[in-house]
Design a protein around this motif. Structure first.
Motif, PDB file in Angstrom:
ATOM      1  N   ASP A 301       0.871  -1.168   0.000  1.00  0.00           N
ATOM      2  CA  ASP A 301       0.000   0.000   0.000  1.00  0.00           C
ATOM      3  C   ASP A 301       0.907   1.217   0.000  1.00  0.00           C
ATOM      4  O   ASP A 301       2.056   1.141   0.462  1.00  0.00           O
ATOM      5  CB  ASP A 301      -0.861   0.015   1.272  1.00  0.00           C
ATOM      6  CG  ASP A 301      -1.986  -0.993   1.197  1.00  0.00           C
ATOM      7  OD1 ASP A 301      -2.145  -1.606   0.133  1.00  0.00           O
ATOM      8  OD2 ASP A 301      -2.681  -1.171   2.210  1.00  0.00           O
ATOM      9  N   ASP A 303       1.251   3.656   1.789  1.00  0.00           N
ATOM     10  CA  ASP A 303       1.814   4.165   3.048  1.00  0.00           C
ATOM     11  C   ASP A 303       2.658   3.113   3.763  1.00  0.00           C
ATOM     12  O   ASP A 303       3.239   3.395   4.799  1.00  0.00           O
ATOM     13  CB  ASP A 303       0.673   4.606   3.972  1.00  0.00           C
ATOM     14  CG  ASP A 303      -0.309   3.482   4.230  1.00  0.00           C
ATOM     15  OD1 ASP A 303      -0.568   2.713   3.288  1.00  0.00           O
ATOM     16  OD2 ASP A 303      -0.816   3.355   5.356  1.00  0.00           O
ATOM     17  N   THR A 639      -8.666   5.206   3.013  1.00  0.00           N
ATOM     18  CA  THR A 639      -8.455   5.847   4.309  1.00  0.00           C
ATOM     19  C   THR A 639      -7.375   6.919   4.192  1.00  0.00           C
ATOM     20  O   THR A 639      -6.423   6.769   3.432  1.00  0.00           O
ATOM     21  CB  THR A 639      -8.019   4.823   5.375  1.00  0.00           C
ATOM     22  OG1 THR A 639      -7.075   3.940   4.785  1.00  0.00           O
ATOM     23  CG2 THR A 639      -9.185   4.027   5.877  1.00  0.00           C
ATOM     24  N   LYS A 641      -4.213   9.164   4.841  1.00  0.00           N
ATOM     25  CA  LYS A 641      -2.874   8.920   5.380  1.00  0.00           C
ATOM     26  C   LYS A 641      -2.284  10.188   5.957  1.00  0.00           C
ATOM     27  O   LYS A 641      -1.078  10.312   6.168  1.00  0.00           O
ATOM     28  CB  LYS A 641      -1.955   8.378   4.280  1.00  0.00           C
ATOM     29  CG  LYS A 641      -2.057   6.878   4.070  1.00  0.00           C
ATOM     30  CD  LYS A 641      -3.090   6.525   3.050  1.00  0.00           C
ATOM     31  CE  LYS A 641      -3.294   5.033   2.921  1.00  0.00           C
ATOM     32  NZ  LYS A 641      -4.467   4.733   2.098  1.00  0.00           N
TER      33      LYS A 641
HETATM   34 MN    MN Z   1      -3.806   1.689   4.511  1.00  0.00          MN
END
Ligand code: MN
Ligand code: UPG
Length: 912
Positions: A301, A303, A639, A641
């Motif tokens: 992902d 992040d 979501t 970050k």
């Molecule tokens: Mn994530």
């Protein structure tokens, strides 16, 4: 775990490992497994007793209770049954917890290592700021792995020119950073909960004046300035979508050797579904097959930056072991987070999944695929059977058949037929290949192909879970490595809102599997998977239903507490111990798991709070309902970050940040208020009625829930900061709670009356009674007379002469007494007051027409009767036999003298 590099970079002639030196080792975690099994035994005995108590009490005493109580008990029984089922299947995770070590220093020389493609996904340049994504990208390029065997693919689902610009800048920065990393023998773990992360964190720890640091600052400034000025813009194209774009960055003009970097933004069209992250990963799978076609893939992902550069080598310890490799689909690393505050109020550490559950599966067929931080075999994604290769499987097929599966691209199909690369071509791919890659990244490519069965699965927002399930079902296995230095670190949510979004997505994805025809309990059991592993999958898939259990447990007992309906055994009853031991043993088990995994009392309390009430569960419950009725089509909401210092400080103080969640908070707020009301109302009632003993269990439960939801009360009342409950939500929840309590009051009165009067309740007509109220009610066909198995409605049946005709079974054979229940009476305010008397008169009149028996027994609430009227000595003068009125619900301390001891015991006219 053993770590560290064996040789210096560039040594292609490492010695092969000594013949018997294993590349990895594994063992069952003891004494954990033994303790788990013992606890399983104890807990299941306690659970069974609890269910026995609940079921037998309900069945035996139901008829004596008010209907509201019986309903509450039935609901509690249902919740406990569901809870026990969920608990039972979750025990598969605790049966054989496993731990592994990898010994990367025993790997063969770099020349023998297979190439790896790194897939990195980003979707939104706003919630996923470019600098953060680039940190991950650069850290991936710095993995401790031969540069010529590493390619990094960045999928940009936002189609953002800004991201491409940042990628170019980052690539240039990496040229300075990579040698710096090697020189300083990084990795170094960044400080905990620093807002700096990735390379920034590393830099901050080493020096702030080095050349690399300055270059980094420069890179960061250029990207953030570009983002602020909107040039290049964050978004591309119009509203209808944009075409695919593939850009390869290679190190020709730089004097450092770097892994190849490929930026891909797939084509998007508003009308064509893009399947979220799974779609992005599948696109990368195709595009990369033309460029590097590495046999192993690391998915990340945006992040989740590699924190420990050894992870690739650690994974290869498994993939290169000939004993496990043929069946091994992927090696999973845990998801860990750099932004976790010391006081982890959101349980963002995901301790339970990654410390307990995944280790549990690892002892069976291997951990679930977890979205990020895994090294997967390309063959497995293409759909090869374990132990064989896609090349072997396709060789027997015609080209058109291959294309039916994999699509029309000749280049792609020939990449499958020619097998995977053991080294990556050094030059830039020719423009022909880039054109083909652009085609592979188009929306239409997957039309009329089998891409729904290949690669990452579609139709869900939990593509990772589904894909892993599919692989395990086909006989593949996986391995789990939990290294002491985290392999990858991501950004954890620091707001309630983010947690809600994530939980909503997971819950809907998991439940989707549970209630599909692929349910692990049915379909899974028939696949090549093991039974225990299927139970693990089922446990996770059904887990969102836990919220229903919690919803029952946090609403029914407080409501009953308010009404004085006991739901648990008396505190002095030995059955109480059973209930207490079930709750105590689950809390203690959680505590033990926490402490034995390096947690503390605080992490334990946070987990209790989080999993028993705050804040995701109620939201999940909503989703469960909606999902069950098919009312929602869940999107992959990305979501955020972004981290905010204030949010982190709030976490440290144990203050939840409720910003941005709006109406989603209502269920949580209502449950909180109901429990608070019950606690106060219940306390008053208990003191008034001295029902300490009966109500102890419920009172304790409401107390526990109030304790758990205290942050909500605080956020609704005391807090003044930004993260508090929005005033409108507080007011709404107070209003709705009040309405709910009133409704409950009405309902409770309704069902209780129904039970007293017979059911269904006589609530016909308006407030003035039935229409056309002239003449006796039974002559207007407005009352119903019921016999067992026979139902009548006034009219001609009222004629006593036709009695035989509507009860042919009874004709001539009056063996059983016939029961007549008057269901409908004149209902008006006047009669209401003398309701009992009017019932009596009604019955008397009706019965005179039907059976006209010489004696009548008037039973108000069912009691027994007898026949004393037959004694010839007393009968001639005996008008009626009277029984005393006894009451079942008299408290020990009968302050209202409701027992009527004096009338019925002393002064009753005994001689009469
Ligand atoms: Mn994530
Ligand atoms: O249309 C999309 C949506 C998301 N993403 C990427 O998917 C990743 C995960 O999204 P995120 O919003 O961070 O979700 P999380 O809740 O953190 O993700 C967890 O849960 C997901 C499944 O719900 C898994 O895919 C993830 O790997 C796992 O970390 C991010 O890199 C996104 O950029 C895309 O590439 N395209």
């Amino acid at each position: 775990m053993a770590g560290g590099r064996g040789d210096e970079e560039g040594d292609g002639n490492r010695q092969l490992p000594a013949r018997h030196a294993p590349l990895h080792a594994g063992r069952v975690q003891q004494p954990r497994a033994a303790i788990n099994r013992l606890l399983m035994l104890v807990h299941s005995a306690a659970l069974l007793s609890l269910l026995y108590y609940r079921a037998t009490h309900l069945l035996l005493h139901r008829s004596k209770w008010p209907a509201a109580a019986a309903l509450a008990w039935a609901l509690m029984l249902a919740a406990e049954l569901l809870g026990s089922f969920l608990w039972a299947i979750s025990q598969a995770f605790r049966w054989r917890p496993y731990a592994r070590d990898a010994f990367p220093e025993r790997l063969p020389g770099d020349g023998h290592l297979p190439p790896i493609d790194v897939f990195l996904c980003t979707a939104d340049p706003v919630t996923e700021p470019a600098v953060g994504v680039m940190n991950t990208m650069v850290a991936a390029m710095c993995l401790d792995y031969p540069v010529e065997k590493l390619s990094v693919y960045l999928s940009d689902d936002g189609g953002s020119p800004l991201t491409l610009f940042a990628a170019r800048e980052a690539y240039r920065f990496a040229a300075a950073w990579l040698p710096f990393c090697k020189k300083h023998k990084l990795p170094v773990r960044p400080r905990r909960h620093t807002s700096l992360h990735g390379v920034v964190g590393l830099l901050a720890m080493i020096t702030s004046s080095s050349r690399a640091a300055l270059l980094y600052e420069d890179f960061k400034r250029r990207v953030t300035t570009a983002a602020m000025e909107g040039s290049p813009p964050a978004r591309r194209g119009g509203d209808d979508g944009y075409p695919a774009e593939v850009v390869v960055l290679q190190d020709q003009e730089l004097n450092t050797r770097l892994p190849r970097l490929v930026y891909v933004s797939r084509e998007k069209k508003k009308t064509i579904p893009h399947h979220f992250k799974a779609g992005a990963l599948n696109m990368l799978l195709r595009v990369s097959s033309l460029i590097s076609n590495a046999p192993y893939i690391l998915a990340l992902d945006c992040d989740m930056y590699p924190n420990n550069t050894m992870s690739a080598r650690q994974a290869m310890c498994f993939h290169l072991d000939p004993r496990v490799s043929p069946l091994l689909a992927f090696v999973q690393f845990p998801q860990q987070f750099h932004s976790i505050p010391k006081n982890d109020i959101y349980c963002a550490e995901l301790r339970e999944p990654f410390r307990i559950l995944w280790c549990g599966c690892d002892g069976l067929r291997g951990p679930f695929l977890s979205g990020t931080g895994f090294y997967i075999k390309r063959e497995a994604l293409y759909g090869a059977t374990p132990g064989s290769t896609i090349k072997e499987e396709l060789q027997s097929k015609e080209l058109f058949q291959c294309k039916q599966y994999f699509g029309q691209s000749n280049e792609f199909v020939s990449s499958l037929l020619s097998g995977l690369q053991s080294s990556i071509p050094n030059q830039n791919p020719p423009s022909r290949i880039l054109q083909e890659a652009t085609l592979l990244a188009s929306c239409a490519y997957e039309n009329d192909t089998r891409w729904v069965q290949i690669g990452f699965l579609y139709g869900t927002v939990a593509e990772d879970f589904y894909t892993g399930y599919h692989l395990h079902g086909r006989g593949w296995r996986s391995a789990y490595v939990y290294p002491p230095v985290p392999a990858f670190l991501g950004t954890a949510p620091t707001r309630v809102h983010e947690t809600l979004i994530q939980n909503k997505r997971w819950a809907s994805g998991l439940l989707g599997l549970a209630f599909s025809r692929f349910c692990p309990l049915t379909y899974g059991m028939l696949s090549k998977n093991s039974v225990l592993q299927c139970l693990c999958y089922a446990s996770l898939a059904f887990k969102p239903l836990e919220s229903l259990v919690i919803l029952c447990y946090t609403t029914i007992p407080p409501l009953c507490l308010l009404k004085g309906i006991p739901l648990f055994p008396q505190a002095t009853d030995r059955w109480f111990l059973v209930f207490a031991s079930v709750y105590a043993s689950s809390l203690c088990h959680l505590l033990w798991e926490n402490i034995s995994n390096g947690g503390s009392l605080r992490t334990w309390w946070n987990e209790c709070r989080f999993s028993h009430g705050l804040p995701s569960r109620n939201r999940k419950a909503n989703r469960v309902f909606l999902k069950l009725v098919g009312a929602v089509d869940v999107n992959f909401d990305v979501t955020s970050k972004l981290t905010d210092e204030e949010q982190i400080q709030n976490c440290e103080k144990g203050m939840y940040d409720f910003r941005g969640s709006g109406y989603m908070l209502l269920p949580l707020a209502i449950v909180t208020l109901i429990n608070l009301t019950a606690l106060l109302g219940g306390m008053t009632r208990i003191i008034r009625q001295s029902s300490y003993n009966e109500m102890f269990g419920q009172f304790s439960l409401s107390f526990y829930v109030t304790l758990i939801t205290y942050p909500v009360i605080e956020a609704m009342s005391i807090r003044k900061d930004e993260g508090r409950f929005p005033t409108s939500i507080t007011l709404w929840s107070a209003f709705l709670t009040m309405m709910l309590l009133l409704l409950y009051e009405e309902f409770e009165r309704g069902v209780t009356t129904a039970a007293m009067e017979g059911s269904p309740p006589a609530r016909r007509g308006g407030d003035d009674g039935p229409r056309g109220s002239s003449g006796p009610p039974w002559s207007r066909g407005e009352h119903k007379i019921t016999t067992p198995g026979l139902r009548l409605t006034g009219k001609e049946e009222d004629d006593p002469t036709s009695f035989q005709s509507w009860c042919p079974q009874c004709a001539g054979t009056y063996v059983l007494p016939t029961l007549f229940i008057n269901l409908s009476l004149i209902k008006s305010f006047i009669v209401d007051k003398v309701y009992g008397m009017s019932t009596f008169l009604n019955m008397q009149r009706v019965s005179s027409l039907i059976s006209n028996a010489p004696y009548m027994c008037w039973i108000v609430i069912c009691t027994q009767t007898t026949q004393c009227h037959l004694d010839p000595r007393v009968s001639p003068f005996l008008a009626f036999v009277q029984f005393p009125q006894h009451f079942h619900n008299i408290p020990k301390n009968d302050i209202y003298c409701a027992e009527h001891r004096e009338p019925f015991r002393v002064s009753s006219m005994t001689g009469f």
